[in-house]
Design a protein around this motif. Sequence first.
Motif, PDB file in Angstrom:
ATOM      1  N   PRO A   9       0.827  -1.215   0.000  1.00 36.81           N
ATOM      2  CA  PRO A   9       0.000   0.000   0.000  1.00 36.81           C
ATOM      3  C   PRO A   9       0.858   1.261   0.000  1.00 36.81           C
ATOM      4  CG  PRO A   9      -0.867  -1.594   1.558  1.00 36.81           C
ATOM      5  CD  PRO A   9       0.459  -2.127   1.093  1.00 36.81           C
ATOM      6  N   LYS A  10       0.444   2.261  -0.760  1.00 35.60           N
ATOM      7  CA  LYS A  10       1.205   3.495  -0.881  1.00 35.60           C
ATOM      8  C   LYS A  10       0.896   4.436   0.279  1.00 35.60           C
ATOM      9  CE  LYS A  10       2.767   2.030  -4.801  1.00 35.60           C
ATOM     10  NZ  LYS A  10       4.156   1.499  -4.905  1.00 35.60           N
ATOM     11  N   ARG A  11       1.968   4.991   0.854  1.00 36.06           N
ATOM     12  CA  ARG A  11       1.788   5.940   1.947  1.00 36.06           C
ATOM     13  C   ARG A  11       1.090   7.194   1.433  1.00 36.06           C
ATOM     14  NH1 ARG A  11       3.751   6.765   6.972  1.00 36.06           N
ATOM     15  NH2 ARG A  11       5.033   4.877   6.837  1.00 36.06           N
ATOM     16  N   PRO A  12       0.127   7.736   2.171  1.00 36.53           N
ATOM     17  CA  PRO A  12      -0.602   8.925   1.717  1.00 36.53           C
ATOM     18  C   PRO A  12       0.325  10.126   1.505  1.00 36.53           C
ATOM     19  CG  PRO A  12      -1.718   7.888   3.558  1.00 36.53           C
ATOM     20  CD  PRO A  12      -0.377   7.226   3.453  1.00 36.53           C
ATOM     21  N   LEU A  13      -0.064  10.997   0.576  1.00 36.58           N
ATOM     22  CA  LEU A  13       0.702  12.212   0.308  1.00 36.58           C
ATOM     23  C   LEU A  13       0.583  13.172   1.486  1.00 36.58           C
ATOM     24  CD1 LEU A  13      -0.342  12.941  -3.392  1.00 36.58           C
ATOM     25  CD2 LEU A  13       1.760  11.844  -2.586  1.00 36.58           C
ATOM     26  N   THR A  14       1.585  14.010   1.653  1.00 34.48           N
ATOM     27  CA  THR A  14       1.521  15.047   2.677  1.00 34.48           C
ATOM     28  C   THR A  14       0.510  16.104   2.251  1.00 34.48           C
ATOM     29  OG1 THR A  14       3.260  16.370   1.640  1.00 34.48           O
ATOM     30  CG2 THR A  14       3.949  14.696   3.225  1.00 34.48           C
ATOM     31  N   ALA A  15       0.137  16.967   3.181  1.00 32.20           N
ATOM     32  CA  ALA A  15      -0.832  18.021   2.870  1.00 32.20           C
ATOM     33  C   ALA A  15      -0.295  18.910   1.737  1.00 32.20           C
ATOM     34  CB  ALA A  15      -1.111  18.848   4.118  1.00 32.20           C
ATOM     35  N   TYR A  16       0.987  19.247   1.784  1.00 30.14           N
ATOM     36  CA  TYR A  16       1.576  20.112   0.752  1.00 30.14           C
ATOM     37  C   TYR A  16       1.531  19.448  -0.619  1.00 30.14           C
ATOM     38  CZ  TYR A  16       5.185  22.202  -2.154  1.00 30.14           C
ATOM     39  OH  TYR A  16       5.867  22.759  -3.213  1.00 30.14           O
ATOM     40  N   LEU A  17       1.889  18.176  -0.696  1.00 30.40           N
ATOM     41  CA  LEU A  17       1.885  17.487  -1.988  1.00 30.40           C
ATOM     42  C   LEU A  17       0.466  17.346  -2.537  1.00 30.40           C
ATOM     43  CD1 LEU A  17       4.622  14.732  -1.536  1.00 30.40           C
ATOM     44  CD2 LEU A  17       4.743  16.835  -2.873  1.00 30.40           C
ATOM     45  N   ARG A  18      -0.518  17.201  -1.656  1.00 30.37           N
ATOM     46  CA  ARG A  18      -1.914  17.163  -2.101  1.00 30.37           C
ATOM     47  C   ARG A  18      -2.286  18.504  -2.747  1.00 30.37           C
ATOM     48  NH1 ARG A  18      -5.257  13.213   0.332  1.00 30.37           N
ATOM     49  NH2 ARG A  18      -4.033  11.806   1.629  1.00 30.37           N
ATOM     50  N   PHE A  19      -1.835  19.566  -2.119  1.00 31.21           N
ATOM     51  CA  PHE A  19      -2.088  20.901  -2.662  1.00 31.21           C
ATOM     52  C   PHE A  19      -1.442  21.053  -4.040  1.00 31.21           C
ATOM     53  CE2 PHE A  19      -0.383  25.194  -3.271  1.00 31.21           C
ATOM     54  CZ  PHE A  19      -1.547  25.953  -3.257  1.00 31.21           C
ATOM     55  N   VAL A  20      -0.216  20.555  -4.175  1.00 30.41           N
ATOM     56  CA  VAL A  20       0.495  20.647  -5.454  1.00 30.41           C
ATOM     57  C   VAL A  20      -0.248  19.875  -6.538  1.00 30.41           C
ATOM     58  CG1 VAL A  20       2.599  19.971  -6.687  1.00 30.41           C
ATOM     59  CG2 VAL A  20       2.761  21.061  -4.440  1.00 30.41           C
ATOM     60  N   LYS A  42       6.456  28.600  -7.650  1.00 29.27           N
ATOM     61  CA  LYS A  42       5.199  29.342  -7.550  1.00 29.27           C
ATOM     62  C   LYS A  42       4.205  28.612  -6.642  1.00 29.27           C
ATOM     63  CE  LYS A  42       5.417  31.661 -12.069  1.00 29.27           C
ATOM     64  NZ  LYS A  42       5.351  33.045 -11.536  1.00 29.27           N
ATOM     65  N   LEU A  43       4.129  27.279  -6.804  1.00 28.68           N
ATOM     66  CA  LEU A  43       3.226  26.491  -5.970  1.00 28.68           C
ATOM     67  C   LEU A  43       3.645  26.533  -4.504  1.00 28.68           C
ATOM     68  CD1 LEU A  43       2.782  23.492  -8.413  1.00 28.68           C
ATOM     69  CD2 LEU A  43       0.896  24.837  -7.469  1.00 28.68           C
ATOM     70  N   ALA A  44       4.953  26.480  -4.262  1.00 29.11           N
ATOM     71  CA  ALA A  44       5.454  26.535  -2.886  1.00 29.11           C
ATOM     72  C   ALA A  44       5.117  27.878  -2.253  1.00 29.11           C
ATOM     73  CB  ALA A  44       6.963  26.313  -2.872  1.00 29.11           C
ATOM     74  N   GLY A  45       5.236  28.957  -3.046  1.00 28.30           N
ATOM     75  CA  GLY A  45       4.886  30.278  -2.531  1.00 28.30           C
ATOM     76  C   GLY A  45       3.408  30.394  -2.228  1.00 28.30           C
ATOM     77  N   ALA A  46       2.586  29.798  -3.113  1.00 30.94           N
ATOM     78  CA  ALA A  46       1.133  29.835  -2.891  1.00 30.94           C
ATOM     79  C   ALA A  46       0.747  29.052  -1.645  1.00 30.94           C
ATOM     80  CB  ALA A  46       0.414  29.268  -4.120  1.00 30.94           C
TER      81      ALA A  46
END
Length: 227
Positions: A9-20, A42-46
């Motif tokens: 099973p794949k470990r869930p994405l972090t909140a930041y990666l979900r946003f990306v 740009k995504l990191a800044g947002a």
Amino acid sequence: RGISSNQRPKRPLTAYLRFVVDNRPAFREKNPEASNLELIKKLAGAWKELPVSQKQVYEEARKTDLKRYGEQMAAYKAQLTPAQAAALKEEKRKQLAKRRSIRAKRELNLLGKPKRARSGFNIFLSENFQESEGISPVAKLKKLFDMWQKLSASQKQPYLQLAQDDKVRYENEMKLWEAKMIELGREDLVRSRKQRLKKKPAETAKQAETAKASSGGNKAKLKKPEE
């Protein structure tokens, strides 16, 4: 047998990666000329400027998936035999070791570690590799290796001399680099004295005698190798 780490099973994405993942298409549409690196910036800044309440939505989604992941992992491990569990553990160990090796190489590159000395064959290879067109890299390598094997001693001598010079260059640069690493408190990157002196005195003397004979007795051949 029949079980691999790909089925794990794949470990869930972090909140930041979900946003990306959610916002990358929209950012790409707005910035079609931006490179991938510029887009990520740009995504990191947002994300940094995103209100806490909106970040919480992604955090809650991750917690939900994390709970599901725990249940899936428990079921996954329950179906493994002891042999399968051991095999997957070993596979994971190798993957971690590979990642550590890659990270270590990147760090050494950033710290400016000198490139290793090249052998005579490596120098011959770099000089002639581009000439063989129309064949695969593996075929080129085999062809050039065969050519190297057929060269006479006098034809190889210029490359061997260049390799000897490159070895001197490497050792001198390594001494300066290691001194710098000691100043930076990175003694862990410095070769031990035992490692530097691992060659036996007899072997070192024999190599010096061979190098002297090849560079002194064959100076004329260095300028004009046999055809």
